[in-house]
Design a protein around this motif. Structure first.
Motif, PDB file in Angstrom:
ATOM      1  N   LEU A 219      -9.540   1.390   5.595  1.00 53.56           N
ATOM      2  CA  LEU A 219      -9.804   0.822   4.274  1.00 53.56           C
ATOM      3  C   LEU A 219     -10.868  -0.269   4.366  1.00 53.56           C
ATOM      4  CD1 LEU A 219      -6.163   0.474   2.852  1.00 53.56           C
ATOM      5  CD2 LEU A 219      -7.836   2.250   2.322  1.00 53.56           C
ATOM      6  N   VAL A 220     -11.922  -0.133   3.574  1.00 55.15           N
ATOM      7  CA  VAL A 220     -12.993  -1.137   3.558  1.00 55.15           C
ATOM      8  C   VAL A 220     -12.429  -2.502   3.172  1.00 55.15           C
ATOM      9  CG1 VAL A 220     -15.149  -1.814   2.424  1.00 55.15           C
ATOM     10  CG2 VAL A 220     -14.755   0.573   3.047  1.00 55.15           C
ATOM     11  N   GLU A 221     -11.505  -2.503   2.215  1.00 57.91           N
ATOM     12  CA  GLU A 221     -10.919  -3.766   1.749  1.00 57.91           C
ATOM     13  C   GLU A 221     -10.176  -4.485   2.871  1.00 57.91           C
ATOM     14  OE1 GLU A 221     -11.132  -0.913  -1.732  1.00 57.91           O
ATOM     15  OE2 GLU A 221     -10.485  -0.825   0.365  1.00 57.91           O
ATOM     16  N   PHE A 222      -9.543  -3.709   3.754  1.00 58.59           N
ATOM     17  CA  PHE A 222      -8.827  -4.304   4.880  1.00 58.59           C
ATOM     18  C   PHE A 222      -9.813  -4.817   5.930  1.00 58.59           C
ATOM     19  CE2 PHE A 222      -6.364  -4.101   8.877  1.00 58.59           C
ATOM     20  CZ  PHE A 222      -5.279  -4.888   8.517  1.00 58.59           C
ATOM     21  N   GLN A 223     -10.861  -4.049   6.144  1.00 62.78           N
ATOM     22  CA  GLN A 223     -11.867  -4.432   7.143  1.00 62.78           C
ATOM     23  C   GLN A 223     -12.626  -5.692   6.737  1.00 62.78           C
ATOM     24  OE1 GLN A 223     -14.304  -0.939   7.349  1.00 62.78           O
ATOM     25  NE2 GLN A 223     -12.725   0.333   8.312  1.00 62.78           N
ATOM     26  N   GLN A 224     -12.864  -5.850   5.428  1.00 69.26           N
ATOM     27  CA  GLN A 224     -13.684  -6.958   4.938  1.00 69.26           C
ATOM     28  C   GLN A 224     -12.896  -8.221   4.617  1.00 69.26           C
ATOM     29  OE1 GLN A 224     -15.888  -5.316   1.632  1.00 69.26           O
ATOM     30  NE2 GLN A 224     -17.357  -4.267   2.963  1.00 69.26           N
ATOM     31  N   SER A 225     -11.592  -8.139   4.695  1.00 68.83           N
ATOM     32  CA  SER A 225     -10.764  -9.310   4.414  1.00 68.83           C
ATOM     33  C   SER A 225     -10.603 -10.160   5.673  1.00 68.83           C
ATOM     34  CB  SER A 225      -9.387  -8.877   3.899  1.00 68.83           C
ATOM     35  OG  SER A 225      -8.500  -9.963   3.883  1.00 68.83           O
ATOM     36  N   GLN A 226     -11.116 -11.360   5.633  1.00 66.60           N
ATOM     37  CA  GLN A 226     -10.985 -12.253   6.791  1.00 66.60           C
ATOM     38  C   GLN A 226      -9.520 -12.568   7.064  1.00 66.60           C
ATOM     39  OE1 GLN A 226     -13.438 -15.702   6.091  1.00 66.60           O
ATOM     40  NE2 GLN A 226     -15.368 -14.583   6.358  1.00 66.60           N
ATOM     41  N   THR A 227      -8.764 -12.758   5.983  1.00 64.61           N
ATOM     42  CA  THR A 227      -7.332 -13.046   6.135  1.00 64.61           C
ATOM     43  C   THR A 227      -6.616 -11.873   6.795  1.00 64.61           C
ATOM     44  OG1 THR A 227      -7.435 -14.341   4.095  1.00 64.61           O
ATOM     45  CG2 THR A 227      -5.248 -13.773   4.919  1.00 64.61           C
ATOM     46  N   ALA A 228      -6.953 -10.672   6.319  1.00 61.69           N
ATOM     47  CA  ALA A 228      -6.322  -9.473   6.881  1.00 61.69           C
ATOM     48  C   ALA A 228      -6.671  -9.317   8.353  1.00 61.69           C
ATOM     49  CB  ALA A 228      -6.754  -8.242   6.099  1.00 61.69           C
ATOM     50  N   GLN A 229      -7.945  -9.518   8.687  1.00 63.15           N
ATOM     51  CA  GLN A 229      -8.378  -9.329  10.068  1.00 63.15           C
ATOM     52  C   GLN A 229      -7.792 -10.385  10.998  1.00 63.15           C
ATOM     53  OE1 GLN A 229     -10.165  -6.637  11.366  1.00 63.15           O
ATOM     54  NE2 GLN A 229      -9.532  -5.904   9.341  1.00 63.15           N
ATOM     55  N   ALA A 230      -7.683 -11.613  10.508  1.00 54.12           N
ATOM     56  CA  ALA A 230      -7.071 -12.669  11.325  1.00 54.12           C
ATOM     57  C   ALA A 230      -5.609 -12.342  11.604  1.00 54.12           C
ATOM     58  CB  ALA A 230      -7.192 -14.013  10.612  1.00 54.12           C
TER      59      ALA A 230
ATOM     60  N   PRO B 241       7.628  -2.177   6.326  1.00 53.80           N
ATOM     61  CA  PRO B 241       7.280  -3.534   5.883  1.00 53.80           C
ATOM     62  C   PRO B 241       5.958  -4.030   6.471  1.00 53.80           C
ATOM     63  CG  PRO B 241       9.598  -3.428   6.497  1.00 53.80           C
ATOM     64  CD  PRO B 241       8.972  -2.143   6.935  1.00 53.80           C
ATOM     65  N   LEU B 242       5.678  -3.662   7.727  1.00 50.89           N
ATOM     66  CA  LEU B 242       4.429  -4.083   8.350  1.00 50.89           C
ATOM     67  C   LEU B 242       3.229  -3.469   7.631  1.00 50.89           C
ATOM     68  CD1 LEU B 242       3.419  -5.758  10.827  1.00 50.89           C
ATOM     69  CD2 LEU B 242       3.248  -3.571  12.045  1.00 50.89           C
ATOM     70  N   LYS B 243       3.335  -2.183   7.318  1.00 52.74           N
ATOM     71  CA  LYS B 243       2.228  -1.521   6.618  1.00 52.74           C
ATOM     72  C   LYS B 243       2.055  -2.092   5.212  1.00 52.74           C
ATOM     73  CE  LYS B 243       0.778   2.541   7.547  1.00 52.74           C
ATOM     74  NZ  LYS B 243       0.468   3.963   7.809  1.00 52.74           N
ATOM     75  N   LEU B 244       3.155  -2.371   4.537  1.00 55.17           N
ATOM     76  CA  LEU B 244       3.060  -2.954   3.194  1.00 55.17           C
ATOM     77  C   LEU B 244       2.391  -4.328   3.238  1.00 55.17           C
ATOM     78  CD1 LEU B 244       6.495  -1.908   1.654  1.00 55.17           C
ATOM     79  CD2 LEU B 244       4.234  -1.220   0.839  1.00 55.17           C
ATOM     80  N   THR B 245       2.671  -5.103   4.283  1.00 56.84           N
ATOM     81  CA  THR B 245       2.014  -6.411   4.425  1.00 56.84           C
ATOM     82  C   THR B 245       0.506  -6.230   4.579  1.00 56.84           C
ATOM     83  OG1 THR B 245       3.986  -7.362   5.464  1.00 56.84           O
ATOM     84  CG2 THR B 245       1.907  -8.525   5.789  1.00 56.84           C
ATOM     85  N   GLY B 246       0.110  -5.310   5.458  1.00 59.08           N
ATOM     86  CA  GLY B 246      -1.309  -5.043   5.642  1.00 59.08           C
ATOM     87  C   GLY B 246      -1.973  -4.539   4.373  1.00 59.08           C
ATOM     88  N   LEU B 247      -1.282  -3.715   3.628  1.00 58.09           N
ATOM     89  CA  LEU B 247      -1.824  -3.175   2.375  1.00 58.09           C
ATOM     90  C   LEU B 247      -1.934  -4.263   1.306  1.00 58.09           C
ATOM     91  CD1 LEU B 247       0.070   0.223   2.454  1.00 58.09           C
ATOM     92  CD2 LEU B 247      -2.420  -0.048   2.491  1.00 58.09           C
ATOM     93  N   ARG B 248      -1.025  -5.215   1.328  1.00 61.43           N
ATOM     94  CA  ARG B 248      -1.110  -6.355   0.391  1.00 61.43           C
ATOM     95  C   ARG B 248      -2.383  -7.168   0.657  1.00 61.43           C
ATOM     96  NH1 ARG B 248       2.273  -6.875  -4.186  1.00 61.43           N
ATOM     97  NH2 ARG B 248       4.367  -6.120  -3.666  1.00 61.43           N
ATOM     98  N   PHE B 249      -2.679  -7.379   1.928  1.00 61.96           N
ATOM     99  CA  PHE B 249      -3.914  -8.089   2.272  1.00 61.96           C
ATOM    100  C   PHE B 249      -5.129  -7.331   1.741  1.00 61.96           C
ATOM    101  CE2 PHE B 249      -1.538 -10.136   5.959  1.00 61.96           C
ATOM    102  CZ  PHE B 249      -1.634 -11.421   5.454  1.00 61.96           C
ATOM    103  N   ALA B 250      -5.131  -6.017   1.942  1.00 61.98           N
ATOM    104  CA  ALA B 250      -6.259  -5.207   1.483  1.00 61.98           C
ATOM    105  C   ALA B 250      -6.383  -5.249  -0.034  1.00 61.98           C
ATOM    106  CB  ALA B 250      -6.095  -3.768   1.963  1.00 61.98           C
ATOM    107  N   PHE B 251      -5.250  -5.234  -0.727  1.00 59.15           N
ATOM    108  CA  PHE B 251      -5.250  -5.202  -2.188  1.00 59.15           C
ATOM    109  C   PHE B 251      -5.891  -6.460  -2.774  1.00 59.15           C
ATOM    110  CE2 PHE B 251      -2.910  -5.814  -6.293  1.00 59.15           C
ATOM    111  CZ  PHE B 251      -3.469  -4.732  -6.968  1.00 59.15           C
TER     112      PHE B 251
END
Length: 687
Positions: free
Chosen positions: A221-232, A259-269
């Motif tokens: 997901l581009v949104e996940f890749q571009q999120s500094q918070t998500a990547q950190a 739950p782990l995937k949902l957390t990552g998806l929240r960051f992307a969202f």
């Protein structure tokens, strides 16, 4: 007198008075069972109208449409109008001899008929359907295709989050390209319960119209890749350590993975452009159905955070038990972003599935992906939440007792009420098959006999106390044929078990492929069936998700597990089954020897016989010669695995739907023995 009334009510409801079991014995349901099932219908099966809510005609057949006149001598005068699908100007005419003289050669599709008699009006959906389901040119030319089918969640890779995902599926499809596979089948990928991760069975979904968001490939997901918070967060030592551990396990830990995937998806969202035109279009096209699904998932998550044991809507506070209730609408106002989040997850899942399908097309697979449609849904999920009248919530679906299962089977699924389905002009069924024909070239219907009849069990009762309920089989097959042609989607019917004779010809004439398991196929002389005697209009395989792997079958491992987990409580039945297995194996070995296959010394028909990868692959290459249109393998058998993915008749005793493959995708396709197997199978299908 009471018996006569009861029998008449059962006939109206569609409760069949008897059936023939696998031994040919005539079995009738108990009177008390029939009474309880009648109550499950809530007496909503009797309706009278001059026009039915829906009427189906086959293309190129006479469209004689008599009215439902209670008094045959009464002469009805009136007019009719017919709006063809996607046309604004109606065809029209007058009633003649209490019938509507419809035009001949009406186009395929869904048309709206209106009847006017005096000041009264009646509406009817008129469906014109083709005779047969779609088949690709390769099947019309009688070519022999091959492919594999897999349980998507079992895939291992270096990048997934502890469960196989759509990214893994792409990698698997690319890895198949050198072997020119024609299709790749998937387990049902229906929506489950994100707030209840342990509800893992793909055959017990919350909704069959939407997708399992656990299969989203987050890393792409581009949104996940571009999120500094998500990547950190993602690159932190804690999360990387957790992901490494989840990937390394042999069994999926849903309680940690989801739950782990949902957390990552929240960051992307948080990075999502909510005005993305493609997302907006998806929301508009999906309508209320998506809103129901997203609201259900958001509300389920919310309630589960505050209260224990919120397994489904029937466990929720009464105010939340209906989508249209004021409390739910208030929740929707207060949690718009949460609902949008779950809507976005469906959007992403749909996009990634479409990309997998497009990849199959680029590789010129004649069929590509084929999906699997579960026979029903759980009674407390999203699909029942918004349309309770469509389902008989006081009954569940299963199978009657047989030799293998003296207590029968209760699958815990909630059935469609066939009468309400007709009253709703089959719209729920149409939408169901449409949604499952998206992004695929074939659709497998689990337990296709459900188009004709389903074994209903009063809620809370044993499967022994059930009865068969009749369904409008001709209408449902006609709709399947229409949608199949429109989506260019081949239909495969899982017709294992006791198959009523009356449905066999209906499926065959409709161009629906049968489903053959090599283990079960024997000729009239009791010998392993000659591969050239299999029907062409079929898919043949060696095993399924409900059966032992080849390795497990050959050494009777399923009997060991069944005995351990109480599947075979009767020692005599277990002994009979074991003896049958030994005889079956002897007949299979005879066929292999007749085919000139050199079997390693020591491999024999006994349950103590060793079995290895070489023999396993020999058997798969042999069956690849089968005359059926489709031949399917499963990676478990490429790898000579023993552990099954599911043991029917168990729930918590065995970790069903959790076992992964023993190698990751790279290692599978780097295995020279597997490479040789796939090359050999392709050659057999071409020969």
């Amino acid at each position: 007198m009471m018996t006569t009334i009861l029998n008449k009510q059962c006939q109206q409801a569609g409760i069949l008075p008897y059936f023939f079991d696998e031994r040919g014995l005539k079995i009738s349901p108990k009177t008390e069972v029939k009474k309880r099932l009648l109550k499950a219908f809530e007496n909503n099966f009797s309706q009278h109208s001059l026009l039915p809510t829906v009427k189906i005609f086959r293309q190129k057949t006479p469209h004689f449409f008599p009215l439902n006149t209670p008094n045959q001598r009464e002469h009805i005068q009136g007019k009719w109008q017919l709006w063809l699908e996607n046309q604004t100007e109606p065809l029209q005419g007058k009633i003649k001899r209490n019938a509507i003289p419809l035009p001949q050669n009406l186009p395929l599709g869904y048309h709206q008929l209106q009847l006017t008699v005096g000041k009264q009006q009646w509406q009817c959906v008129l469906i014109i359907a083709p005779e047969r389901c779609y088949q690709p040119i390769e099947l019309l030319e009688h070519k022999k295709l091959w492919g594999t089918f897999l349980q998507l969640y079992t895939l291992k890779s270096a990048t997934n989050w502890g469960i196989g995902d759509f990214g893994d599926l792409k990698q698997f499809i690319r890895s198949l390209e050198p072997y020119q596979a024609d299709f790749l089948g998937l387990n049902p990928i229906h929506a489950l319960f994100p707030a209840n991760p342990e509800s893992a069975s793909p055959y017990s979904p919350s909704s069959r119209r939407w997708l399992n968001i656990a299969y989203i490939d987050i890393g792409s997901l581009v949104e996940f890749q571009q999120s500094q918070t998500a990547q950190a967060w993602f690159n932190s030592a804690e999360i990387q350590q957790k992901l490494t551990a989840l990937r390394a396990t042999d069994w999926i830990n849903y309680a940690e993975v989801i739950p782990l995937k949902l957390t990552g998806l929240r960051f992307a969202f948080q990075q999502v452009d909510k005005e993305n035109p493609a997302f907006i279009k998806f929301l508009q096209k999906s309508g209320e159905s998506l809103q129901v699904q997203a609201t259900f998932d958001a509300l389920h998550a919310h309630l589960s955070q505050h209260f224990s044991e919120q397994w489904g809507w029937d466990f929720w506070a009464k105010a939340y038990q209906d989508f249209n209730s004021p409390a739910v609408q208030q929740f929707r106002q207060q949690h718009q972003q949460d609902i949008l989040f779950y809507s976005w997850l469906q959007f992403i899942a749909d996009q990634q599935l479409a990309e997998c399908d497009a990849l199959c097309q680029r590789q010129a697979m004649p069929i590509g992906l084929y999906r699997d449609l579960a026979v029903g849904v759980t009674g407390n999920g999203a699909e029942t939440w918004n349309n309770k009248t469509l389902f008989c919530l006081n009954a569940s679906v299963g199978a009657p007792p047989d030799v293998l299962g003296p207590q029968g089977q209760n699958w815990g699924l909630t059935p469609f009420n066939p009468h309400i389905l007709q009253q709703q002009a089959y719209r729920p069924f149409i939408e169901l098959v449409r949604s499952n024909m998206q992004h695929c070239g074939a659709l497998r219907l689990d337990h296709i006999m459900s188009l004709l009849r389903l074994w209903w069990i009063p809620k809370g009762d044993s499967a022994v106390n059930g009865a068969y309920i009749r369904y409008p089989v001709d209408d449902l097959i006609a709709i399947l044929a229409l949608e199949s042609q429109r989506h260019q989607c081949t239909i495969i019917g899982e017709d294992l078990g006791t198959v009523p004779k009356e449905i066999v010809s209906k499926l065959r004439n409709a161009g629906i492929l049968s489903y053959k398991i090599f283990y079960f196929e024997f000729d009239q002389q009791g010998q392993s069936r000659d591969l050239q005697q299999y029907p062409y209009q079929a898919m043949t395989t060696l095993s399924t998700h409900d059966l032992p792997t080849i390795n497990g079958y050959w050494r009777g491992y399923d009997f060991e597990l069944g005995k351990q987990f109480g599947v075979y409580p009767n020692p005599k039945i277990l002994s009979i089954l074991q003896q049958d297995r030994v005889r079956a194996k002897r007949k299979i070995l005879d066929r292999l020897q007749q085919a000139g296959i050199d079997i390693e010394q020591g491999i024999d028909e006994t349950l103590d016989s060793p079995v290895n990868k070489t023999f396993n692959h020999q058997l798969q290459r042999y069956v690849a010669k089968v005359s059926s249109a489709l031949f399917g393998l499963q990676p478990e058998d490429w790898l000579d695995m023993t552990e099954p993915v599911n043991i029917p008749g168990t729930s918590t005793q065995y970790p069903n739907w959790r076992r992964k493959l023993t190698k990751n995708i790279d290692a599978i396709f780097a295995d020279r023995e597997i490479q040789a197997l796939l090359i050999g199978v392709k050659q057999q299908r071409l020969g």
